[in-house]
Scaffold this motif. Structure first.
Motif, PDB file in Angstrom:
ATOM      1  N   SER A 136      13.288   6.129   0.188  1.00  0.00           N
ATOM      2  CA  SER A 136      12.223   5.139   0.377  1.00  0.00           C
ATOM      3  C   SER A 136      12.695   3.753  -0.054  1.00  0.00           C
ATOM      4  O   SER A 136      13.680   3.602  -0.782  1.00  0.00           O
ATOM      5  N   HIS A 137      11.956   2.749   0.408  1.00  0.00           N
ATOM      6  CA  HIS A 137      12.286   1.361   0.082  1.00  0.00           C
ATOM      7  C   HIS A 137      12.347   1.195  -1.433  1.00  0.00           C
ATOM      8  O   HIS A 137      11.407   1.580  -2.139  1.00  0.00           O
ATOM      9  N   GLN A 139      11.851  -1.148  -3.464  1.00  0.00           N
ATOM     10  CA  GLN A 139      10.754  -1.873  -4.137  1.00  0.00           C
ATOM     11  C   GLN A 139       9.519  -1.007  -4.383  1.00  0.00           C
ATOM     12  O   GLN A 139       8.674  -1.338  -5.203  1.00  0.00           O
ATOM     13  N   GLN A 162       8.159  -3.823   6.262  1.00  0.00           N
ATOM     14  CA  GLN A 162       9.381  -3.198   5.750  1.00  0.00           C
ATOM     15  C   GLN A 162       9.344  -1.733   6.156  1.00  0.00           C
ATOM     16  O   GLN A 162       8.256  -1.146   6.244  1.00  0.00           O
ATOM     17  N   ARG A 166      14.688   4.819   4.679  1.00  0.00           N
ATOM     18  CA  ARG A 166      15.854   5.014   5.555  1.00  0.00           C
ATOM     19  C   ARG A 166      15.975   6.506   5.798  1.00  0.00           C
ATOM     20  O   ARG A 166      15.966   7.297   4.841  1.00  0.00           O
ATOM     21  N   THR A 177      15.094   4.397  10.636  1.00  0.00           N
ATOM     22  CA  THR A 177      14.063   4.119   9.631  1.00  0.00           C
ATOM     23  C   THR A 177      12.864   5.032   9.846  1.00  0.00           C
ATOM     24  O   THR A 177      12.671   5.585  10.930  1.00  0.00           O
ATOM     25  N   TRP A 181       5.629  -0.431   5.902  1.00  0.00           N
ATOM     26  CA  TRP A 181       4.863  -0.813   4.723  1.00  0.00           C
ATOM     27  C   TRP A 181       4.697  -2.326   4.713  1.00  0.00           C
ATOM     28  O   TRP A 181       5.654  -3.060   4.961  1.00  0.00           O
TER      29      TRP A 181
END
Ligand code: GLN
Length: 241
Positions: A136-137, A139, A162, A166, A177, A181
């Motif tokens: 996951s991202h 952030q 975003q 990945r 992807t 979000w």
């Protein structure tokens, strides 16, 4: 905690509850109550007005026909778009995710979406069915994610969103992807239900809804979800060898 009763809207069970995504509501309610927060689940059918007073909105996956009807009714109602603008958390799965974009395909033609997320969906060369995993991202602070996907659509992200993750196994948006979000809105192809398999994602949404850093939520015993998650990862690794 900033909130004593959490009102969670589960949208359109008459159209978009084909894939067991209502489990996400059960997971959120369980995790909130375990932290001493009362929960008022509200199931809103497609012939009802969507309340603007809720603290979180969930919308699930479905087949092409119900998906197109749902998008039309959501556009007419307008409350989900206002909820997004007001910063309310929204979790949208698969068909629900696709219809948050500018357009999506169903039954061989394009439909207008709600334009809540900067993305659009079309059709892929084949249906994506099976386990999906990703990182996951960073952030979001929720680590790797896993789920089950079952969709014909492919999703193309614009610059104002975003990726949720990945992809390390499966297809997701396009094989690279998975999900999207922006603000407090999350869209994903993960059924499973997604939150039963990804408790940190559930706590991220809870934290947003009640105005608390998810890291400050009292920890819960996640032995079983973690066991499910590691079992799925092992199965994916074995399949990749
Ligand atoms: N009908 C959409 C597709 O096939 C969404 C499917 C779903 O929600 N699982 O792409």
């Amino acid at each position: 905690m900033a909130l004593s009763t959490l009102r969670i809207v589960w949208l359109y069970p008459d159209l978009l509850s084909t894939y067991g995504d209502r489990g996400n509501l059960l997971v959120l309610a369980h995790r909130a109550r375990a932290r001493g927060i009362d929960v008022e689940p509200m199931q809103i059918r497609s012939d009802q007005h969507i309340p603007h007073t809720a603290d979180m909105y969930l919308i699930g996956g479905g087949e092409d026909g119900p998906q197109a009807v749902a998008a039309d009714r959501l556009l007419q109602d307008g409350a989900l778009s206002r909820a997004a603008e007001a910063g309310k958390p929204i979790l949208a799965i698969c068909a629900g995710y696709q219809l948050l974009g500018s357009s999506f395909y169903a039954n061989g033609r394009a439909y207008e979406g709600l334009n809540i997320l900067d993305l659009r969906s079309d059709r892929g060369p084949s249906r994506a069915v099976g386990e999906i995993a990703g990182d996951s991202h960073p952030q979001l602070g929720i680590g790797p994610i896993t789920g089950f996907e079952n969709h014909g659509g492919r999703t193309h992200l614009g610059e104002a969103v975003q990726p949720l993750a990945r992809v390390t196994a499966g297809v997701g948006n396009d094989g690279t992807t998975e999900g999207a979000w922006a603000g407090h809105v999350i869209g994903t192809y993960m059924h499973g239900p997604g939150l039963a398999r990804n408790p940190r994602l559930a706590d991220l949404l809870l934290g947003w809804a009640i105005g608390v850093d998810p890291a400050q939520l009292p920890p819960l015993d996640d032995t079983w979800p973690e066991r499910l998650r590691s079992e799925r990862f092992q199965a994916l690794q074995a399949a990749a060898q």
